[in-house]
Write a protein that holds these residues in place. Sequence first.
Motif, PDB file in Angstrom:
ATOM      1  N   ARG A   1       0.682  -1.098  -0.122  1.00  0.00           N
ATOM      2  CA  ARG A   1       0.111   0.016   0.107  1.00  0.00           C
ATOM      3  C   ARG A   1       0.784   1.149  -0.050  1.00  0.00           C
ATOM      4  NH1 ARG A   1      -5.262  -0.474   1.282  1.00  0.00           N
ATOM      5  NH2 ARG A   1      -5.268   1.601   2.210  1.00  0.00           N
TER       6      ARG A   1
ATOM      7  N   THR B   1       2.115   1.690  -3.715  1.00  0.00           N
ATOM      8  CA  THR B   1       0.991   2.123  -4.561  1.00  0.00           C
ATOM      9  C   THR B   1       0.453   3.324  -4.173  1.00  0.00           C
ATOM     10  OG1 THR B   1      -0.596   0.689  -3.444  1.00  0.00           O
ATOM     11  CG2 THR B   1       0.458  -0.176  -5.635  1.00  0.00           C
ATOM     12  N   MET B   2       0.905   4.081  -3.218  1.00  0.00           N
ATOM     13  CA  MET B   2       0.654   5.301  -2.665  1.00  0.00           C
ATOM     14  C   MET B   2      -0.760   5.354  -1.973  1.00  0.00           C
ATOM     15  SD  MET B   2       2.716   7.707  -4.993  1.00  0.00           S
ATOM     16  CE  MET B   2       2.562   7.492  -6.704  1.00  0.00           C
ATOM     17  N   LEU B   3      -1.169   4.109  -1.676  1.00  0.00           N
ATOM     18  CA  LEU B   3      -2.369   4.264  -0.806  1.00  0.00           C
ATOM     19  C   LEU B   3      -2.267   4.480   0.693  1.00  0.00           C
ATOM     20  CD1 LEU B   3      -4.344   1.027  -2.483  1.00  0.00           C
ATOM     21  CD2 LEU B   3      -4.895   3.438  -2.834  1.00  0.00           C
TER      22      LEU B   3
ATOM     23  N   LEU C   1      -2.639  -1.925  -9.894  1.00  0.00           N
ATOM     24  CA  LEU C   1      -2.748  -2.821  -8.397  1.00  0.00           C
ATOM     25  C   LEU C   1      -3.955  -3.706  -8.679  1.00  0.00           C
ATOM     26  CD1 LEU C   1      -2.296  -3.518  -5.561  1.00  0.00           C
ATOM     27  CD2 LEU C   1      -3.588  -1.319  -4.925  1.00  0.00           C
TER      28      LEU C   1
ATOM     29  N   GLU D   1     -10.223   3.435  -3.446  1.00  0.00           N
ATOM     30  CA  GLU D   1      -8.782   3.058  -3.445  1.00  0.00           C
ATOM     31  C   GLU D   1      -8.530   2.652  -4.875  1.00  0.00           C
ATOM     32  OE1 GLU D   1      -8.056   0.285  -0.531  1.00  0.00           O
ATOM     33  OE2 GLU D   1      -7.559   1.754   0.949  1.00  0.00           O
TER      34      GLU D   1
ATOM     35  N   ASN E   1      -8.348   5.590  -7.216  1.00  0.00           N
ATOM     36  CA  ASN E   1      -7.128   6.341  -6.806  1.00  0.00           C
ATOM     37  C   ASN E   1      -6.050   5.790  -7.715  1.00  0.00           C
ATOM     38  OD1 ASN E   1      -4.494   6.833  -5.617  1.00  0.00           O
ATOM     39  ND2 ASN E   1      -5.468   7.448  -3.707  1.00  0.00           N
ATOM     40  N   VAL E   2      -5.855   4.392  -7.502  1.00  0.00           N
ATOM     41  CA  VAL E   2      -4.697   3.571  -8.243  1.00  0.00           C
ATOM     42  C   VAL E   2      -4.946   4.003  -9.700  1.00  0.00           C
ATOM     43  CG1 VAL E   2      -3.752   1.279  -8.739  1.00  0.00           C
ATOM     44  CG2 VAL E   2      -4.376   2.043  -6.371  1.00  0.00           C
TER      45      VAL E   2
END
Lengths: 251, 215
Positions: free
Chosen positions: A47, A50-52, A92, B118, B121-122
């Motif tokens: 995470r 992947t910059m989450l 991802l 999420e 976002n990705v």
Amino acid sequence: MEVLKINHLRKSFGDLEVIKDISLTVNEGEVLSIIGPSGSGKSTLLRCATMLETMDRGDLIYLGEYAAKDDQSGSKYADANSLKNIKGYFGLVFQNFNLFPHYSVLRNVMDAPVRVQKKDKKDAKKHAMELLDRMGLADKADYYPYQLSGGQQQRVSIARALAMNPDILFFDEPTSALDPELTGEILKVIKDLAASHMTMVIVTHEMSFARDVSDKVIFMDKGIIVEEGSPEKVFSSENERMKEFLKRFNG
Amino acid sequence: MSFSVIMSKMGSGYFNAMAIFVFTIIFSMPLGMVVAFGRMSKNKIIQSISKFYISILRGTPLMLQLMVVFYGPFYLFGANIDGFRFPAVIIGFSLNYAAYFAEIYRSGIESIPVGQYEAANVLGYSKRQTFGLIILPQMIKRILPAVTNEIITLVKDTSLAFAITYQEMFTVGKQIAASQTTIMPFFIAGVFYYVTNLVVAFVMEKAENKLAYYR
């Protein structure tokens, strides 16, 4: 060429230090598997990559471009424009697929290329159909996610990630939400991707799969890398924690 | 007073009631979104203001709020409030219903799994795209039953405008009932409200069916 490079990553949630100084490199065409017990920080590592999640310390570098750079006081992230660009380098695949339920299968795959990458609609559709065909789902293009099995949904989400033409693809326990029968079909897709030299980082609990498909394996425990190297080396490690972990897994 | 005269008076009252209904929907639904965003804001001050707004408007009678909006300017500033009756009704209703809609929107937005944000976002969707394309459509589907409830309540609540003697259907009905000593206007009003809500329920069911193509 180094597609991904992480230097001295640290990450805490409150007082809990989840990742304690981890560095790794993924080269083009390489498949890296990350294994380890629950709570070892594998998913957090993914995470952060992947910059989450934001990193507390360390560098995050894609294809030589800094997404985050450590400057003694902490990780400083690049400006919004650079980050947007860097986001285009990776894809991802989630444990729970996270498909968009209100979009058809086709639209799930082609929407981001059109809206984010501003691709021509026709080209995006053509590419999406090719990917769905590759996933054996061409006949499901007009279905909605709820009409598909878990394995099919996960294949759509892989197609969705591939549609962005990423340089590197991350998998966060891609088979953990699937029953054993459906696990095989996803593992096969990932193996095929590996055969076509897709650069991948896979967090997984499938040990024999990790052994077969990976060029490199990392075993994590309590936020550090305990063992890393070729699958042969890691799976025959004499390290006590590694041995204990594998024993529990085998039975 | 003949039946047809009563009906025509009730009819114009009904028209006025529907004016409240339509304008309240037009203003309160977007305003509710603003309040909902304030309520979910990370900024503590904005969040507190929104919470306070919701607590006051949900916690006091709409009838009282209408009186404050209408008579307030006169008592506070000595303002001339002739001709302010209809705007006062619309302002009062819109402010009140926005508070309820805000909480419905919030419940809808907060029910969307974080994985949807999420994934967006990705994939590189901007915040605006994520909300407009991914979150909002799913939220609308989820809140539709609650919104239907609110709209049906609004149809009946238009009768509360009698508090500032706005000539909506119930106010007119009461006047006729008192002057003609008959309860017929109340029956007529009841039928009008009921039939209107049948239509509302029908339309909202159609909307729900339209969004039933996914789960």
